[in-house]
Design a protein around this motif. Structure first.
Motif, mmCIF file in Angstrom:
data_model
loop_
_atom_site.group_PDB
_atom_site.id
_atom_site.type_symbol
_atom_site.label_atom_id
_atom_site.label_comp_id
_atom_site.label_asym_id
_atom_site.label_seq_id
_atom_site.Cartn_x
_atom_site.Cartn_y
_atom_site.Cartn_z
ATOM 1 N N VAL A 50 0.836 -1.204 0.000
ATOM 2 C CA VAL A 50 0.000 0.000 0.000
ATOM 3 C C VAL A 50 0.869 1.252 0.000
ATOM 4 O O VAL A 50 0.603 2.219 -0.740
ATOM 5 C CB VAL A 50 -0.952 -0.021 1.215
ATOM 6 N N GLU A 51 1.913 1.253 0.817
ATOM 7 C CA GLU A 51 2.812 2.406 0.849
ATOM 8 C C GLU A 51 3.507 2.596 -0.501
ATOM 9 O O GLU A 51 3.666 3.725 -0.987
ATOM 10 C CB GLU A 51 3.852 2.212 1.960
ATOM 11 N N TYR A 52 3.902 1.492 -1.113
ATOM 12 C CA TYR A 52 4.594 1.577 -2.399
ATOM 13 C C TYR A 52 3.684 2.163 -3.470
ATOM 14 O O TYR A 52 4.065 3.071 -4.218
ATOM 15 C CB TYR A 52 5.078 0.184 -2.801
ATOM 16 N N PHE A 53 2.451 1.654 -3.548
ATOM 17 C CA PHE A 53 1.536 2.138 -4.582
ATOM 18 C C PHE A 53 1.040 3.547 -4.287
ATOM 19 O O PHE A 53 0.702 4.292 -5.210
ATOM 20 C CB PHE A 53 0.354 1.178 -4.721
ATOM 21 N N ALA A 54 0.984 3.921 -3.024
ATOM 22 C CA ALA A 54 0.633 5.306 -2.701
ATOM 23 C C ALA A 54 1.697 6.262 -3.238
ATOM 24 O O ALA A 54 1.376 7.324 -3.803
ATOM 25 C CB ALA A 54 0.469 5.463 -1.195
ATOM 26 N N ASP A 55 2.967 5.877 -3.092
ATOM 27 C CA ASP A 55 4.044 6.707 -3.648
ATOM 28 C C ASP A 55 3.958 6.770 -5.169
ATOM 29 O O ASP A 55 4.167 7.837 -5.776
ATOM 30 C CB ASP A 55 5.400 6.151 -3.218
ATOM 31 N N GLU A 56 3.646 5.623 -5.806
ATOM 32 C CA GLU A 56 3.540 5.615 -7.260
ATOM 33 C C GLU A 56 2.400 6.512 -7.744
ATOM 34 O O GLU A 56 2.530 7.229 -8.742
ATOM 35 C CB GLU A 56 3.325 4.177 -7.752
ATOM 36 N N PHE A 57 1.275 6.477 -7.045
ATOM 37 C CA PHE A 57 0.154 7.333 -7.441
ATOM 38 C C PHE A 57 0.506 8.808 -7.255
ATOM 39 O O PHE A 57 0.156 9.655 -8.092
ATOM 40 C CB PHE A 57 -1.085 6.970 -6.622
ATOM 41 N N ASN A 58 1.188 9.114 -6.158
ATOM 42 C CA ASN A 58 1.589 10.507 -5.937
ATOM 43 C C ASN A 58 2.525 10.991 -7.038
ATOM 44 O O ASN A 58 2.455 12.149 -7.468
ATOM 45 C CB ASN A 58 2.259 10.642 -4.568
ATOM 46 N N LYS A 59 3.395 10.092 -7.528
ATOM 47 C CA LYS A 59 4.292 10.476 -8.621
ATOM 48 C C LYS A 59 3.509 10.730 -9.904
ATOM 49 O O LYS A 59 3.821 11.664 -10.656
ATOM 50 C CB LYS A 59 5.324 9.377 -8.852
ATOM 51 N N GLN A 60 2.506 9.895 -10.161
ATOM 52 C CA GLN A 60 1.721 10.072 -11.380
ATOM 53 C C GLN A 60 0.914 11.366 -11.354
ATOM 54 O O GLN A 60 0.791 12.055 -12.360
ATOM 55 C CB GLN A 60 0.779 8.879 -11.575
ATOM 56 N N VAL A 61 0.370 11.709 -10.188
ATOM 57 C CA VAL A 61 -0.462 12.913 -10.091
ATOM 58 C C VAL A 61 0.398 14.162 -10.013
ATOM 59 O O VAL A 61 0.168 15.155 -10.713
ATOM 60 C CB VAL A 61 -1.397 12.820 -8.874
ATOM 61 N N GLY A 62 1.420 14.125 -9.149
ATOM 62 C CA GLY A 62 2.274 15.295 -8.974
ATOM 63 C C GLY A 62 1.572 16.415 -8.226
ATOM 64 O O GLY A 62 0.572 16.211 -7.519
ATOM 65 N N ASN A 63 2.080 17.620 -8.359
ATOM 66 C CA ASN A 63 1.505 18.821 -7.734
ATOM 67 C C ASN A 63 1.408 18.697 -6.213
ATOM 68 O O ASN A 63 0.539 19.311 -5.582
ATOM 69 C CB ASN A 63 0.115 19.127 -8.296
ATOM 70 N N GLY A 64 2.286 17.888 -5.620
ATOM 71 C CA GLY A 64 2.313 17.775 -4.163
ATOM 72 C C GLY A 64 1.132 17.044 -3.554
ATOM 73 O O GLY A 64 0.876 17.164 -2.348
ATOM 74 N N VAL A 65 0.389 16.274 -4.344
ATOM 75 C CA VAL A 65 -0.770 15.534 -3.835
ATOM 76 C C VAL A 65 -0.279 14.301 -3.073
ATOM 77 O O VAL A 65 0.580 13.559 -3.561
ATOM 78 C CB VAL A 65 -1.701 15.117 -4.990
ATOM 79 N N ASP A 66 -0.830 14.080 -1.877
ATOM 80 C CA ASP A 66 -0.511 12.895 -1.069
ATOM 81 C C ASP A 66 -1.807 12.138 -0.808
ATOM 82 O O ASP A 66 -2.689 12.598 -0.073
ATOM 83 C CB ASP A 66 0.139 13.299 0.252
ATOM 84 N N VAL A 67 -1.951 10.975 -1.419
ATOM 85 C CA VAL A 67 -3.186 10.205 -1.311
ATOM 86 C C VAL A 67 -3.399 9.681 0.102
ATOM 87 O O VAL A 67 -4.517 9.311 0.480
ATOM 88 C CB VAL A 67 -3.156 9.043 -2.324
ATOM 89 N N ARG A 68 -2.356 9.650 0.927
ATOM 90 C CA ARG A 68 -2.490 9.145 2.294
ATOM 91 C C ARG A 68 -3.385 10.028 3.155
ATOM 92 O O ARG A 68 -3.863 9.592 4.206
ATOM 93 C CB ARG A 68 -1.113 9.023 2.941
ATOM 94 N N LYS A 69 -3.615 11.255 2.746
ATOM 95 C CA LYS A 69 -4.451 12.171 3.521
ATOM 96 C C LYS A 69 -5.942 11.938 3.300
ATOM 97 O O LYS A 69 -6.762 12.577 3.960
ATOM 98 C CB LYS A 69 -4.111 13.620 3.158
ATOM 99 N N TYR A 70 -6.289 11.036 2.401
ATOM 100 C CA TYR A 70 -7.690 10.816 2.056
ATOM 101 C C TYR A 70 -8.067 9.376 2.416
ATOM 102 O O TYR A 70 -7.669 8.427 1.720
ATOM 103 C CB TYR A 70 -7.925 11.090 0.571
ATOM 104 N N PRO A 71 -8.817 9.181 3.511
ATOM 105 C CA PRO A 71 -9.116 7.818 3.990
ATOM 106 C C PRO A 71 -9.859 6.956 2.972
ATOM 107 O O PRO A 71 -9.584 5.763 2.847
ATOM 108 C CB PRO A 71 -9.976 8.065 5.240
ATOM 109 N N LYS A 72 -10.810 7.535 2.247
ATOM 110 C CA LYS A 72 -11.559 6.741 1.279
ATOM 111 C C LYS A 72 -10.655 6.217 0.170
ATOM 112 O O LYS A 72 -10.770 5.067 -0.261
ATOM 113 C CB LYS A 72 -12.698 7.566 0.691
ATOM 114 N N ALA A 73 -9.754 7.068 -0.288
ATOM 115 C CA ALA A 73 -8.828 6.642 -1.335
ATOM 116 C C ALA A 73 -7.908 5.536 -0.829
ATOM 117 O O ALA A 73 -7.643 4.551 -1.538
ATOM 118 C CB ALA A 73 -8.016 7.834 -1.826
ATOM 119 N N MET A 74 -7.433 5.661 0.408
ATOM 120 C CA MET A 74 -6.566 4.626 0.966
ATOM 121 C C MET A 74 -7.333 3.316 1.178
ATOM 122 O O MET A 74 -6.779 2.225 1.008
ATOM 123 C CB MET A 74 -5.974 5.107 2.286
ATOM 124 N N ALA A 75 -8.611 3.417 1.541
ATOM 125 C CA ALA A 75 -9.412 2.201 1.703
ATOM 126 C C ALA A 75 -9.567 1.475 0.371
ATOM 127 O O ALA A 75 -9.484 0.241 0.299
ATOM 128 C CB ALA A 75 -10.774 2.553 2.290
#
Length: 584
Positions: free
Chosen positions: A184-209
């Motif tokens: 989960v941590e690995y793919f969260a980093d990959e998604f953040n790289k794809q989106v860019g603009n300083g977005v961190d998916v870990r801050k959104y519980p629904k997305a992490m679920a």
């Protein structure tokens, strides 16, 4: 001649023993913190040599769970069915608790939010309290899971399993929840790289679920496949996430291998640790073309999926094999560079191990007495589980038979019986009643008879108390009749005791020894007799005879005194009274 026959018989017996083929099978258990898998070596010809045993839910993977609910033990899928309702009754992660001190197990249970009642045993190890007076050691609970796995292997192979292999891993965190969290941590980093603009998916519980759910599903697919895509639609801000699992490097697998002697006993003298490292690497992609060929032929390319999995020596590097399909050509092919492709490389290392037996602290094995006690407890639970399964199976068979009978009767009613006469319908009805009325009667008596007995005993007790009160309240009642009523009450109670004892010996499918109707009839007889005695009226009191008038006058005249005597006595009293006043 006799000696020759005897020798021939002995030789034939020995030959039969040598030709006897063992029917036992070998299985392997992959035991994790939450799940387990069982592999079986098939002995029957025509079958796949090694297969994964499926459980009662037709799944290859079974939950490594033990539960106790209402004095009933549940294992695997049955235990998983009550996790949401009774989380404190379902025990998991037992593999990670065995051989550890009580404090470590308690700390581990608290960190994993496991609502277990963990207590300390005499060794300093952990025990889990199931109820107020029942506790099991971690070894006992883990033994229940391993016994379930052995039964699963025997059911799958249709033969007895004598030998089982359990893999031992150096790092228990490779797999299970820890692996899911890392992915989960690995793919969260990959998604953040794809989106860019300083977005961190870990801050959104629904997305992490969503991501955790997909990672768990992908991990299950990878347990039986070499590749599985990861795709989450609208992971965050209407952005999809897709990733190919072929880009992931496989973890390092470490197993312990022990040699088996010819007698089948595990030998600890010949043990080794096998390390297998796998990774995806990029290699040049090549394509073979045929030039100046006398016969036209198409290009032949290398299959990137073809792999040579045969293991070389201990330090050999295993790579994918290449397919060379020579066509009818008379010239040497030329190599054309088409870029790079990914291939799986494997390296296996073997290190001999020296096993030294040394146990101390909570790792000390159970004593001989404790082992015998644990064995007896587990055998009792196995018998209870077998009886429960047998009861459920017979219940299902009965239910199936009832529905089948109903369908057959209805089939005649709406097909062949469509044009039947009234006489035929009456005959069919009588036949059904003759077969079913005794069943319905026994079913009715199952509840009516105990209620009648309860009512009779309560009435007899109250009647005896009433009879004791008659001695004071109604002493005129005939004692012989009251005594006869008491004797009838005692006989009635004795009859009830004898009939109930006989009824307990009978099965539920036999005609009852006595019925509720008989009980009520006897109660009515005693009640009528008591009412007849109670209605006996009180006898009237005896009246005295009237006295004659002549005798009354005679008595009266004799009692009267002369007037003079009465007057004189009165004067004397008057004289005494003034004297008393003067003294005062």
């Amino acid at each position: 001649m006799r000696n020759m026959l005897f020798r021939f018989g002995v030789s034939l017996s020995l030959l039969s023993l040598l030709l006897f083929k063992s029917e036992s099978a070998v299985s392997s258990i992959d035991l994790g913190s939450e799940w387990l898998k069982v592999a079986v070596v098939n002995l029957k010809p025509g079958q796949i040599p090694i297969t994964i045993a499926i459980n009662e839910m037709s799944k290859r993977k079974s939950p490594a769970l033990v539960a106790f609910q209402s004095e009933t033990r549940l294992l695997a899928e049955e235990a998983a069915g009550i996790v949401a309702r009774y989380p404190d009754k379902v025990f998991s992660n037992l593999r990670d608790m065995v051989g550890k001190p009580y404090r470590d197990v308690k700390r581990f249970a608290d960190a994993m939010d496991l609502p277990f009642d963990v207590v300390e045993d005499f060794r300093g190890a952990a025990m889990i309290r199931v109820s107020d007076d029942v506790s099991y050691s971690v070894e006992e609970l883990l033994g229940m899971i391993l016994k379930y796995a052995a039964n699963l292997a025997e059911f799958h192979s249709k033969t007895m399993v004598k030998d089982m292999v359990k893999d031992v891993r150096w790092d228990s965190g490779l797999g299970g929840q820890n692996m899911e969290l890392r992915l989960v941590e690995y793919f969260a980093d990959e998604f953040n790289k794809q989106v860019g603009n300083g977005v961190d998916v870990r801050k959104y519980p629904k997305a992490m679920a969503k991501l955790k759910k997909q990672v768990k599903r992908t991990k299950e697919i990878l347990s039986a496949n070499t590749a599985a895509p990861i795709s989450v639609e609208s992971l965050h801000d209407d952005r999809d996430f897709r990733y190919s699992s072929r880009n992931l490097s496989s973890p390092i697998k470490t197993n312990l291998h022990f040699s088996l002697s010819r007698s089948g006993i595990l030998s600890l003298d010949q043990a080794e640790a096998a390390f297998q490292v796998t990774e995806w690497i990029e290699v040049p992609k090549r394509n073979l073309t045929v030039e100046n060929s006398t016969i036209a032929s198409s290009n032949v390319s290398v299959d990137p999926g073809a792999e040579n999995t045969s293991e070389q020596n201990s330090n050999s590097l295993e790579s994918d094999g290449e397919i060379s399909n020579a066509s009818n050509s008379t010239t040497e092919p030329n190599t054309v560079d088409l870029g790079t492709e990914k291939k799986l490389k494997k390296m296996t290392f073997r290190i001999p191990l020296k096993i030294v037996e040394k146990t101390m602290g909570p790792g000390i094995p159970l004593s001989k007495e404790s082992l015998l006690n644990a064995k007896s407890k587990l055998e009792a639970l196995d018998k209870k589980d077998a009886e429960r399964r047998r009861t459920a199976e017979l219940k299902n068979n009965l239910e199936e038979y009832i529905y089948a009978t109903k369908e057959k009767v209805q089939e005649w009613l709406y097909t062949d019986g469509e044009d039947a006469t009234a006489t035929e319908f009456q005959e069919r009805l009588n036949l059904l009643k003759a077969a079913t009325d005794p069943i319905f009667f026994r079913f009715k008596e199952l509840t009516a008879r105990p209620e009648a007995v309860k009512f009779a005993r309560r009435y007899l007790t109250e009647l005896q108390q009433t009879i004791r009160g008659w001695e004071k309240d109604k002493p005129w009642l005939p004692k012989d009749k009251v005594e006869e009523l008491s004797i009838n009450i005692d006989k009635f109670k004795t009859w009830l005791d004898e009939k109930e004892a006989e009824q307990q010996k009978m099965s539920g499918f036999s005609m009852p020894v006595f019925t509720s109707k008989e009980v009520y009839e006897k109660v009515t007889g005693v009640q009528n007799k008591a009412d007849s005695i109670k209605k006996i009226p009180k006898p009237k009191p005896k009246t005295e005879k009237p006295i004659n008038n002549a005798e009354t006058e005679k008595d009266t005249s004799g009692d009267e005194k002369p007037a003079e005597e009465s007057d004189s006595s009165k004067n004397e009293e008057d004289k005494v009274e003034p004297e008393m006043h003067e003294e005062l």
